[in-house]
Write an enzyme that holds these catalytic residues in place. Sequence first.
Site, mmCIF file in Angstrom:
data_model
loop_
_atom_site.group_PDB
_atom_site.id
_atom_site.type_symbol
_atom_site.label_atom_id
_atom_site.label_comp_id
_atom_site.label_asym_id
_atom_site.label_seq_id
_atom_site.Cartn_x
_atom_site.Cartn_y
_atom_site.Cartn_z
ATOM 1 N N HIS A 126 0.848 -1.110 -0.099
ATOM 2 C CA HIS A 126 -0.151 0.004 -0.179
ATOM 3 C C HIS A 126 1.041 1.039 -0.479
ATOM 4 O O HIS A 126 1.897 1.058 0.310
ATOM 5 C CB HIS A 126 -0.971 -0.190 1.284
ATOM 6 C CG HIS A 126 -2.351 -0.904 1.562
ATOM 7 N ND1 HIS A 126 -1.851 -1.783 1.678
ATOM 8 C CD2 HIS A 126 -3.082 -0.346 0.577
ATOM 9 C CE1 HIS A 126 -2.907 -2.850 1.202
ATOM 10 N NE2 HIS A 126 -4.672 -1.567 1.265
ATOM 11 N N LYS A 130 -0.318 4.761 4.690
ATOM 12 C CA LYS A 130 -1.421 4.479 5.129
ATOM 13 C C LYS A 130 -0.767 4.091 6.332
ATOM 14 O O LYS A 130 0.109 3.545 6.509
ATOM 15 C CB LYS A 130 -1.834 2.686 4.252
ATOM 16 C CG LYS A 130 -2.319 1.537 5.207
ATOM 17 C CD LYS A 130 -3.012 0.659 3.906
ATOM 18 C CE LYS A 130 -3.918 -0.009 4.265
ATOM 19 N NZ LYS A 130 -5.424 0.234 5.400
ATOM 20 N N GLY A 136 -6.244 -4.334 6.346
ATOM 21 C CA GLY A 136 -7.998 -4.930 6.931
ATOM 22 C C GLY A 136 -8.334 -6.418 5.845
ATOM 23 O O GLY A 136 -8.294 -6.907 5.915
HETATM 24 N N1 LIG Z 1 -13.042 -0.949 2.689
HETATM 25 C C1 LIG Z 1 -12.153 -0.352 2.154
HETATM 26 O O1 LIG Z 1 -12.504 -0.827 0.896
HETATM 27 C C2 LIG Z 1 -11.102 0.585 2.178
HETATM 28 C C3 LIG Z 1 -11.095 1.104 3.207
HETATM 29 N N2 LIG Z 1 -9.815 1.424 3.242
HETATM 30 C C4 LIG Z 1 -9.814 2.394 4.672
HETATM 31 O O2 LIG Z 1 -10.740 3.475 5.094
HETATM 32 C C5 LIG Z 1 -10.427 4.412 6.459
HETATM 33 C C6 LIG Z 1 -9.390 5.907 5.469
HETATM 34 O O3 LIG Z 1 -8.537 5.880 4.437
HETATM 35 P P1 LIG Z 1 -7.819 7.186 4.016
HETATM 36 O O4 LIG Z 1 -8.929 8.133 3.194
HETATM 37 O O5 LIG Z 1 -6.806 6.689 3.301
HETATM 38 O O6 LIG Z 1 -7.240 7.467 4.953
HETATM 39 P P2 LIG Z 1 -7.261 9.644 5.161
HETATM 40 O O7 LIG Z 1 -5.985 9.735 6.719
HETATM 41 O O8 LIG Z 1 -6.360 10.398 4.008
HETATM 42 O O9 LIG Z 1 -8.886 10.053 6.040
HETATM 43 C C7 LIG Z 1 -9.195 9.611 7.234
HETATM 44 C C8 LIG Z 1 -10.527 10.868 7.570
HETATM 45 O O10 LIG Z 1 -11.169 10.720 8.189
HETATM 46 C C9 LIG Z 1 -10.709 11.450 9.358
HETATM 47 N N3 LIG Z 1 -10.572 11.631 11.001
HETATM 48 C C10 LIG Z 1 -9.737 10.437 11.021
HETATM 49 N N4 LIG Z 1 -9.573 10.367 12.266
HETATM 50 C C11 LIG Z 1 -10.829 11.321 12.967
HETATM 51 C C12 LIG Z 1 -11.247 11.633 14.099
HETATM 52 N N5 LIG Z 1 -10.896 10.662 15.559
HETATM 53 N N6 LIG Z 1 -12.492 12.675 14.777
HETATM 54 C C13 LIG Z 1 -12.320 12.724 12.969
HETATM 55 N N7 LIG Z 1 -11.905 12.792 11.635
HETATM 56 C C14 LIG Z 1 -11.165 11.528 11.714
HETATM 57 C C15 LIG Z 1 -9.782 12.354 8.857
HETATM 58 O O11 LIG Z 1 -9.683 13.727 8.767
HETATM 59 P P3 LIG Z 1 -9.154 15.093 8.655
HETATM 60 O O12 LIG Z 1 -8.764 14.595 7.407
HETATM 61 O O13 LIG Z 1 -9.555 16.832 9.437
HETATM 62 O O14 LIG Z 1 -7.370 14.459 9.493
HETATM 63 C C16 LIG Z 1 -9.942 12.169 7.111
HETATM 64 O O15 LIG Z 1 -11.701 13.028 7.279
HETATM 65 C C17 LIG Z 1 -8.802 3.410 6.339
HETATM 66 O O16 LIG Z 1 -9.343 3.461 8.435
HETATM 67 C C18 LIG Z 1 -8.659 2.801 5.493
HETATM 68 O O17 LIG Z 1 -7.863 1.499 5.643
HETATM 69 C C19 LIG Z 1 -9.041 1.933 2.525
HETATM 70 C C20 LIG Z 1 -9.436 2.224 1.051
HETATM 71 C C21 LIG Z 1 -10.559 1.168 0.868
HETATM 72 O O1 LIG Z 2 -5.486 2.717 3.736
HETATM 73 C C1 LIG Z 2 -6.054 2.062 2.079
HETATM 74 O O2 LIG Z 2 -5.437 2.576 1.530
HETATM 75 C C2 LIG Z 2 -7.262 0.820 1.960
HETATM 76 N N1 LIG Z 2 -7.453 -0.331 3.281
HETATM 77 C C3 LIG Z 2 -8.052 -1.145 2.763
HETATM 78 C C4 LIG Z 2 -7.394 -2.344 3.220
HETATM 79 O O3 LIG Z 2 -7.113 -1.626 4.789
HETATM 80 O O4 LIG Z 2 -7.539 -2.762 3.050
HETATM 81 C C5 LIG Z 2 -8.180 -1.995 1.583
HETATM 82 C C6 LIG Z 2 -7.111 -1.352 0.560
HETATM 83 O O5 LIG Z 2 -6.675 -2.059 0.092
HETATM 84 C C7 LIG Z 2 -6.534 -0.004 1.055
#
Ligand SMILES: NC(=O)C1=CN([C@@H]2O[C@H](COP(=O)(O)OP(=O)(O)OC[C@H]3O[C@@H](n4cnc5c(N)ncnc54)[C@H](OP(=O)(O)O)[C@@H]3O)[C@@H](O)[C@H]2O)C=CC1
Ligand SMILES: O=C(O)C1=N[C@H](C(=O)O)C[C@H](O)C1
Length: 218
Positions: A126, A130, A136
Amino acid sequence: MRYGLVGSTGRMGQEIQKAFVDHTLCLTVNYEGSWSDGGKPDVIMDFSNPSCLPETVRLCREHGAALVIGTTGLKDGDFEMLRELARQVAVVQSYNFSIGINALKIILANYSKFFEDWDLEIVEIHHNKKKDAPSGTAIMLQNATGRPCPMHSLRIGGVPGDHNVIFSNEGEVLSFNHRAISRSVFAYGALRAAEFAATAKPGLYSFEEVLQCSLKKS
Ligand SMILES: NC(=O)C1=CN([C@@H]2O[C@H](COP(=O)(O)OP(=O)(O)OC[C@H]3O[C@@H](n4cnc5c(N)ncnc54)[C@H](OP(=O)(O)O)[C@@H]3O)[C@@H](O)[C@H]2O)C=CC1
Ligand SMILES: O=C(O)C1=N[C@H](C(=O)O)C[C@H](O)C1
């Protein structure tokens, strides 16, 4: 559909807003605080951090909104919270909303028994921003094989998400590789999950179940 978005400023939050262009964003939560247009969301999307879960669950209860959660790194207590919420509303939880990974889960659940005495390892790659490791998805794929295995994590460049599940014995190697070419695949999968959740009965669903339901309908 009216939707809320926890993690609205994040990488996935931005992708979700692009994929949900035909729907109305009516509530957001990020580190800077929360915003609402005053109306009720049909569904809340959470792609943030496990520490946001209590607030997400509170908002779902307050509005009677369904939940789609893609946030990784959830602990047993978090899953308990989701099961409790799912008595009241539909909850779709998946660590990966791509079709390919969910098909791979089904393949592994059905065929890993052929390789019970083979070595098994999972390698995931990744982007360097990350926060959690292993991913996950790696945990989800390991669970699908039905046995624990070593997992290796690389954090390099801007890779949206690569997963390799490798079986080997003395004479053969069988590997399954999935590569997300763009983060948008997760957002389009999440949209599919949201459309399902907005009308589904209360319960805790996987994305695989959402896909199986749409196959049954077609
Ligand atoms: N299930 C799936 O298909 C996928 C899952 N994911 C998961 O999604 C999650 C987010 O990934 P990603 O977008 O890359 O992460 P980012 O770090 O880019 O974004 C995280 C977001 O959550 C907010 N945030 C984090 N902590 C808090 C808190 N305590 N209170 C309020 N807001 C909070 C951040 O706010 P701020 O910008 O203000 O810091 C930001 O908007 C991860 O757990 C990732 O693994 C990612 C891709 C695909
Ligand atoms: O944080 C990411 O970017 C992603 N998170 C998910 C994971 O932890 O499996 C899914 C995807 O691979 C992208």
